[in-house]
Scaffold this active site. Structure first.
Site, PDB file in Angstrom:
ATOM      1  CB  SER A  51     -60.577 -25.451  95.336  1.00 40.70           C
ATOM      2  OG  SER A  51     -59.216 -25.135  95.158  1.00 40.70           O
ATOM      3  CG  ASP A 180     -58.483 -28.670  93.109  1.00 40.08           C
ATOM      4  OD1 ASP A 180     -59.201 -28.230  94.014  1.00 40.08           O
ATOM      5  OD2 ASP A 180     -58.431 -28.174  91.973  1.00 40.08           O
TER       6      ASP A 180
END
Length: 287
Positions: A51, A180
C-alpha cells in the site's frame, strides 16, 4: 529518468532487506526511516512494500533519495489548494461521483491515475529500470492470498497494492484481480528474506485514534476496523518469525487520510529515524 545524488554507499558488508508496511498517511513516516539508510550509507539489497509502503518503496527503489522524497511530499501536501490542484488532473474520473457518491454506488478512484498525480518525477516505469530490487505486495481477490509483484510495468503493480476497497477500483494484472495488499500482508517482511542477511520491517499501522465513549464516524469505523484486522495479521506473522529489526514510529495520533498533516507525521517519525540508525548499526555489527 531524473537521477538524484545519494549519500556515499557502502559496497561491502551484510545485505539488508527492507519491508515497508501499509497504513495510509501514516506511511509518510517511512521517509525518515529511509533517510537513516542514506545517512549511514547503507543501500538496501531488496525492498518490499504494501500500500503506502509500496508507493514510498517504489520511489526509493527508483533511485530517489529519501531526503528528496521528503521535499516532494512536503511540497505536494503543503496546503489544501495544492492537493486540489493535483486532484484536478483526475477530473475525468467522474467528479460528480467523487463529490457525491450514492450509498449503493460508492465512488471508486482509479489508483493508477492518483499515482500519476502525486508521484515525484523520476519514478521508474518498469521494474527492470529500478536501482533496487522491489516487490509490490497486493492481494489476489479471488484466490484470497498475498501476491508479490516483481516484474512488468511498475505503476499498475503499485496501484494494485494500494487499491483499498471502496476507495479504489480493483486492478487487473494478467489473470488476477488485485486489491490492497494490507488485507493479507500488511507488513511484508517475508518477501525480503531471500538472499539477505538482515531483515528490517517498518510498521506504521498503529491502533485507531480516540477512546471510549467516543463513537467513530462511519468512515473512521471502516478504517479503524481495517487497522485492527491488519494488526491481528501482523501479530500472527510475528508469532511465527521475527524480522531482525522492527521499527514502529509513534504516529498513533494521525488518521489514515491525514495527508495534509504530512509535515507533522514526518516530524513525529524523527525519533524512529534515530532508533533505526542505532538498531541497524547493531544488526550490522553482528556480521
Amino acid at each position: 529518468m531524473t537521477r538524484h545524488p545519494r549519500h556515499p554507499v557502502r559496497h561491502d558488508g551484510p545485505r539488508v532487506g527492507v519491508a515497508l508496511g501499509g497504513g495510509g498517511a501514516r506511511g509518510l513516516a517511512h521517509i525518515p526511516i529511509l533517510e537513516a539508510f542514506d545517512e549511514l550509507g547503507v543501500k538496501p539489497a531488496a525492498i518490499a512494500g504494501t500500500s503506502i509502503g509500496a508507493i514510498v518503496g517504489a520511489a526509493y527503489a527508483s533511485g530517489i533519495p529519501a531526503a528528496a522524497l521528503r521535499d516532494h511530499v512536503l511540497a505536494a501536501f503543503r496546503h489544501r489548494g495544492e492537493v486540489l490542484a493535483r486532484l484536478w488532473k483526475l477530473r475525468y474520473e467522474r467528479f460528480r461521483d467523487i463529490l457525491a457518491p450514492s450509498i449503493g454506488n460508492p465512488a471508486q478512484l482509479k489508483a493508477e491515475s492518483l499515482l500519476e498525480a502525486f508521484l515525484p518525477e523520476g519514478v521508474a516505469r518498469d521494474f527492470a529500470m529500478l536501482e533496487i530490487p522491489f516487490t509490490a505486495v497486493a492481494t489476489d481477490f479471488y484466490a484470497g492470498k498475498a501476491v508479490g509483484i516483481t516484474s512488468g510495468p511498475l505503476r499498475p503493480a503499485v496501484a494494485a497494492s494500494m487499491a483499498i476497497p471502496m476507495m479504489f477500483r480493483p486492478v487487473v494484472i494478467g489473470d488476477k484481480v488485485l486489491i490492497d495488499g494490507g488485507v493479507t500482508d500488511p507488513l511484508p517482511f517475508g518477501h525480503v528474506r531471500r538472499n539477505v542477511d538482515v531483515v528490517v520491517a517498518v510498521d506504521v499501522i498503529n491502533r485507531p485514534k480516540g477512546a471510549a465513549p467516543t463513537v467513530p464516524s462511519p468512515y473512521e469505523a471502516i478504517f479503524g476496523a481495517t487497522q485492527i484486522l491488519m494488526q491481528a495479521v501482523i501479530a500472527e506473522r510475528l508469532a511465527h518469525g521475527q524480522p531482525d529489526v522492527l521499527i514502529r514510529p509513534n504516529i498513533n495520533v494521525f488518521r489514515v487520510l491525514d495527508f495534509l498533516k504530512a509535515r507533522a507525521i514526518i516530524r513525529a517519525a524523527e525519533p524512529a529515524k534515530d532508533e533505526m540508525k542505532r538498531a541497524l548499526e547493531q544488526a550490522l555489527k553482528r556480521f
